[in-house]
Scaffold this motif. Structure first.
Motif, PDB file in Angstrom:
ATOM      1  N   LEU A 129       0.830  -1.207   0.000  1.00  0.00           N
ATOM      2  CA  LEU A 129       0.000   0.000   0.000  1.00  0.00           C
ATOM      3  C   LEU A 129       0.863   1.256   0.000  1.00  0.00           C
ATOM      4  CD1 LEU A 129      -2.856   1.186   0.109  1.00  0.00           C
ATOM      5  CD2 LEU A 129      -2.691   1.080   2.614  1.00  0.00           C
ATOM      6  N   ALA A 130       1.915   1.268   0.820  1.00  0.00           N
ATOM      7  CA  ALA A 130       2.816   2.428   0.880  1.00  0.00           C
ATOM      8  C   ALA A 130       3.502   2.672  -0.464  1.00  0.00           C
ATOM      9  CB  ALA A 130       3.863   2.226   1.975  1.00  0.00           C
ATOM     10  N   ALA A 131       3.825   1.604  -1.170  1.00  0.00           N
ATOM     11  CA  ALA A 131       4.459   1.743  -2.485  1.00  0.00           C
ATOM     12  C   ALA A 131       3.472   2.295  -3.515  1.00  0.00           C
ATOM     13  CB  ALA A 131       5.027   0.404  -2.947  1.00  0.00           C
ATOM     14  N   ILE A 132       2.264   1.750  -3.526  1.00  0.00           N
ATOM     15  CA  ILE A 132       1.262   2.204  -4.496  1.00  0.00           C
ATOM     16  C   ILE A 132       0.867   3.650  -4.222  1.00  0.00           C
ATOM     17  CG2 ILE A 132      -1.127   1.860  -5.268  1.00  0.00           C
ATOM     18  CD1 ILE A 132      -0.620  -1.188  -4.767  1.00  0.00           C
ATOM     19  N   VAL A 133       0.555   3.957  -2.970  1.00  0.00           N
ATOM     20  CA  VAL A 133       0.190   5.322  -2.608  1.00  0.00           C
ATOM     21  C   VAL A 133       1.393   6.253  -2.802  1.00  0.00           C
ATOM     22  CG1 VAL A 133      -0.566   6.807  -0.695  1.00  0.00           C
ATOM     23  CG2 VAL A 133      -1.662   4.596  -1.062  1.00  0.00           C
ATOM     24  N   GLY A 134       2.581   5.708  -2.604  1.00  0.00           N
ATOM     25  CA  GLY A 134       3.802   6.491  -2.784  1.00  0.00           C
ATOM     26  C   GLY A 134       3.972   7.047  -4.182  1.00  0.00           C
ATOM     27  N   VAL A 135       3.530   6.296  -5.182  1.00  0.00           N
ATOM     28  CA  VAL A 135       3.589   6.807  -6.560  1.00  0.00           C
ATOM     29  C   VAL A 135       2.789   8.097  -6.652  1.00  0.00           C
ATOM     30  CG1 VAL A 135       2.916   6.345  -8.958  1.00  0.00           C
ATOM     31  CG2 VAL A 135       4.003   4.540  -7.591  1.00  0.00           C
ATOM     32  N   TRP A 136       1.597   8.088  -6.082  1.00  0.00           N
ATOM     33  CA  TRP A 136       0.732   9.269  -6.100  1.00  0.00           C
ATOM     34  C   TRP A 136       1.322  10.396  -5.252  1.00  0.00           C
ATOM     35  CZ3 TRP A 136      -2.313  11.551  -2.190  1.00  0.00           C
ATOM     36  CH2 TRP A 136      -3.226  12.506  -2.642  1.00  0.00           C
ATOM     37  N   ILE A 137       1.778  10.070  -4.028  1.00  0.00           N
ATOM     38  CA  ILE A 137       2.363  11.068  -3.124  1.00  0.00           C
ATOM     39  C   ILE A 137       3.552  11.766  -3.782  1.00  0.00           C
ATOM     40  CG2 ILE A 137       3.741  11.309  -1.002  1.00  0.00           C
ATOM     41  CD1 ILE A 137       1.921   9.142   0.232  1.00  0.00           C
ATOM     42  N   CYS A 138       4.472  10.973  -4.322  1.00  0.00           N
ATOM     43  CA  CYS A 138       5.682  11.541  -4.935  1.00  0.00           C
ATOM     44  C   CYS A 138       5.350  12.345  -6.181  1.00  0.00           C
ATOM     45  CB  CYS A 138       6.692  10.435  -5.234  1.00  0.00           C
ATOM     46  SG  CYS A 138       7.357   9.668  -3.739  1.00  0.00           S
ATOM     47  N   ASP A 139       4.385  11.870  -6.955  1.00  0.00           N
ATOM     48  CA  ASP A 139       3.974  12.600  -8.151  1.00  0.00           C
ATOM     49  C   ASP A 139       3.373  13.949  -7.770  1.00  0.00           C
ATOM     50  OD1 ASP A 139       3.662  12.497 -11.118  1.00  0.00           O
ATOM     51  OD2 ASP A 139       1.542  12.752 -10.581  1.00  0.00           O
ATOM     52  N   ARG A 140       2.465  13.951  -6.813  1.00  0.00           N
ATOM     53  CA  ARG A 140       1.809  15.194  -6.383  1.00  0.00           C
ATOM     54  C   ARG A 140       2.814  16.185  -5.813  1.00  0.00           C
ATOM     55  NH1 ARG A 140      -3.545  15.302  -4.255  1.00  0.00           N
ATOM     56  NH2 ARG A 140      -2.922  17.398  -3.662  1.00  0.00           N
ATOM     57  N   ALA A 141       3.716  15.715  -4.952  1.00  0.00           N
ATOM     58  CA  ALA A 141       4.707  16.609  -4.346  1.00  0.00           C
ATOM     59  C   ALA A 141       5.649  17.163  -5.401  1.00  0.00           C
ATOM     60  CB  ALA A 141       5.491  15.874  -3.258  1.00  0.00           C
ATOM     61  N   SER A 142       6.074  16.314  -6.303  1.00  0.00           N
ATOM     62  CA  SER A 142       6.980  16.730  -7.373  1.00  0.00           C
ATOM     63  C   SER A 142       6.332  17.809  -8.252  1.00  0.00           C
ATOM     64  CB  SER A 142       7.351  15.487  -8.175  1.00  0.00           C
ATOM     65  OG  SER A 142       7.803  15.773  -9.429  1.00  0.00           O
ATOM     66  N   LYS A 143       5.070  17.604  -8.586  1.00  0.00           N
ATOM     67  CA  LYS A 143       4.359  18.596  -9.413  1.00  0.00           C
ATOM     68  C   LYS A 143       4.114  19.885  -8.642  1.00  0.00           C
ATOM     69  CE  LYS A 143       2.241  15.398 -12.631  1.00  0.00           C
ATOM     70  NZ  LYS A 143       1.061  14.600 -12.960  1.00  0.00           N
ATOM     71  N   ALA A 144       3.788  19.795  -7.367  1.00  0.00           N
ATOM     72  CA  ALA A 144       3.544  20.993  -6.562  1.00  0.00           C
ATOM     73  C   ALA A 144       4.802  21.854  -6.468  1.00  0.00           C
ATOM     74  CB  ALA A 144       3.058  20.604  -5.167  1.00  0.00           C
ATOM     75  N   LEU A 145       5.962  21.207  -6.428  1.00  0.00           N
ATOM     76  CA  LEU A 145       7.234  21.926  -6.321  1.00  0.00           C
ATOM     77  C   LEU A 145       7.858  22.218  -7.678  1.00  0.00           C
ATOM     78  CD1 LEU A 145       8.617  19.886  -3.325  1.00  0.00           C
ATOM     79  CD2 LEU A 145       7.791  22.242  -3.266  1.00  0.00           C
ATOM     80  N   ASN A 146       7.274  21.630  -8.723  1.00  0.00           N
ATOM     81  CA  ASN A 146       7.784  21.780 -10.082  1.00  0.00           C
ATOM     82  C   ASN A 146       9.241  21.319 -10.202  1.00  0.00           C
ATOM     83  OD1 ASN A 146       7.289  22.378 -12.780  1.00  0.00           O
ATOM     84  ND2 ASN A 146       8.137  24.447 -12.585  1.00  0.00           N
ATOM     85  N   HIS A 205      11.154  17.490 -10.672  1.00  0.00           N
ATOM     86  CA  HIS A 205      11.085  16.024 -10.714  1.00  0.00           C
ATOM     87  C   HIS A 205      12.129  15.458  -9.758  1.00  0.00           C
ATOM     88  CE1 HIS A 205      10.687  11.909 -11.937  1.00  0.00           C
ATOM     89  NE2 HIS A 205      11.991  11.861 -12.116  1.00  0.00           N
ATOM     90  N   ASP A 206      11.689  14.577  -8.890  1.00  0.00           N
ATOM     91  CA  ASP A 206      12.541  13.893  -7.921  1.00  0.00           C
ATOM     92  C   ASP A 206      13.397  14.864  -7.108  1.00  0.00           C
ATOM     93  OD1 ASP A 206      13.388  11.774  -6.447  1.00  0.00           O
ATOM     94  OD2 ASP A 206      14.448  10.758  -8.063  1.00  0.00           O
ATOM     95  N   HIS A 207      12.726  15.813  -6.495  1.00  0.00           N
ATOM     96  CA  HIS A 207      13.366  16.735  -5.551  1.00  0.00           C
ATOM     97  C   HIS A 207      14.154  15.889  -4.555  1.00  0.00           C
ATOM     98  CE1 HIS A 207      13.706  19.543  -2.219  1.00  0.00           C
ATOM     99  NE2 HIS A 207      13.147  20.518  -2.940  1.00  0.00           N
ATOM    100  N   PRO A 208      15.404  16.238  -4.244  1.00  0.00           N
ATOM    101  CA  PRO A 208      16.204  15.403  -3.332  1.00  0.00           C
ATOM    102  C   PRO A 208      15.580  15.220  -1.957  1.00  0.00           C
ATOM    103  CG  PRO A 208      17.467  17.332  -4.081  1.00  0.00           C
ATOM    104  CD  PRO A 208      16.129  17.400  -4.732  1.00  0.00           C
ATOM    105  N   GLY A 223       8.444   6.975 -11.520  1.00  0.00           N
ATOM    106  CA  GLY A 223       9.889   7.092 -11.697  1.00  0.00           C
ATOM    107  C   GLY A 223      10.613   7.387 -10.396  1.00  0.00           C
ATOM    108  N   ILE A 224       9.997   8.194  -9.550  1.00  0.00           N
ATOM    109  CA  ILE A 224      10.608   8.511  -8.256  1.00  0.00           C
ATOM    110  C   ILE A 224      10.660   7.261  -7.382  1.00  0.00           C
ATOM    111  CG2 ILE A 224      10.312   9.836  -6.115  1.00  0.00           C
ATOM    112  CD1 ILE A 224       9.054  12.069  -7.916  1.00  0.00           C
ATOM    113  N   MET A 225       9.604   6.471  -7.428  1.00  0.00           N
ATOM    114  CA  MET A 225       9.500   5.298  -6.561  1.00  0.00           C
ATOM    115  C   MET A 225      10.258   4.074  -7.052  1.00  0.00           C
ATOM    116  SD  MET A 225       7.596   5.878  -3.801  1.00  0.00           S
ATOM    117  CE  MET A 225       7.314   4.187  -3.325  1.00  0.00           C
TER     118      MET A 225
END
Length: 159
Positions: free
Chosen positions: A58-75, A77-80, A134-136
Motif C-alpha cells: 500500500l505504501a508503495a502504491i500510494v507512494g507513486v501518487w504522493i511523490c507525483d503530487r509533491a513533485s508537481k507541486a514543487l515543479n 522532478h525527484d526533488h532530493p 519514476g521517483i518510486m
C-alpha cells in the motif's frame, strides 16, 4: 544555481513525501530519510508478515501518487528532499528479516549501497522512468535487491 523550492509541510501529501520533514536535511537527505523510516519499520515488524506486506505494498502504491503530487507541486522532478521512496525501499529491504539490530543495520547499509550506487537496472530506471512511478521504482528495486542479498546472507549463515 537557484535554490530548490521548499515544501509546504502543512500539506499532508508533501509532509509524507518529505518523510515528515526528514528530507529537509541539508546533507544526505536520502540517508536521513532512510534513518527516519526505521522507527516505523520497528512498529511494522511486530505485525504478521501478511500485515507487514500489505502495509508495504500500500505504501508503495500510494507512494507513486504522493511523490507525483509533491513533485508537481514543487515543479521539480525527484526533488532530493522527497524521501517517501527511501521509506518504502528500506521496508522492502527488511521484508521477512529478523528485527534484530544487526539485521536492521545490514538492511539499512545494503539498501543505501544499492540506492546510491544505482547498479543496473536501478540506474536505468532512475534515468528513464518519470513521474511518481519514476521517483518510486528505483528505490523499490534497490529494496528488492537488498532484500535478496539479506535473505541469501540469512540463509547461508551470516546470522
Amino acid at each position: 544555481m537557484s535554490a530548490l523550492p521548499r515544501p509546504n509541510l502543512a500539506d499532508p501529501v508533501q509532509l509524507l513525501a518529505f518523510g515528515l520533514g526528514s528530507g529537509l536535511a541539508p546533507k544526505a537527505p536520502g540517508t536521513v530519510g532512510t534513518v527516519a523510516a526505521l522507527p516505523f519499520y520497528m512498529l511494522m515488524a511486530s505485525q504478521s508478515l501478511w500485515v507487514y506486506s500489505g502495509i508495504v505494498v500500500l505504501a508503495a502504491i500510494v507512494g507513486v501518487w504522493i511523490c507525483d503530487r509533491a513533485s508537481k507541486a514543487l515543479n521539480v522532478h525527484d526533488h532530493p528532499g522527497i524521501v517517501w521512496d527511501e521509506f518504502v525501499g528500506l521496508w522492502i529491504a527488511l521484508w521477512a528479516m529478523p528485527a534484530e539490530p544487526l539485521w536492521v543495520l545490514a538492511g539499512f547499509l545494503v539498501f543505501r549501497l544499492f540506492d546510491i550506487a544505482k547498479p543496473w537496472p536501478i540506474g536505468w530506471l532512475d534515468r528513464h522512468a518519470r513521474g511518481g512511478f519514476g521517483i518510486m521504482i528505483d528505490d523499490v528495486v534497490a529494496g528488492l535487491l537488498a532484500c535478496g542479498v539479506l535473505h541469501l546472507a540469512l540463509r547461508f549463515g551470516a546470522g
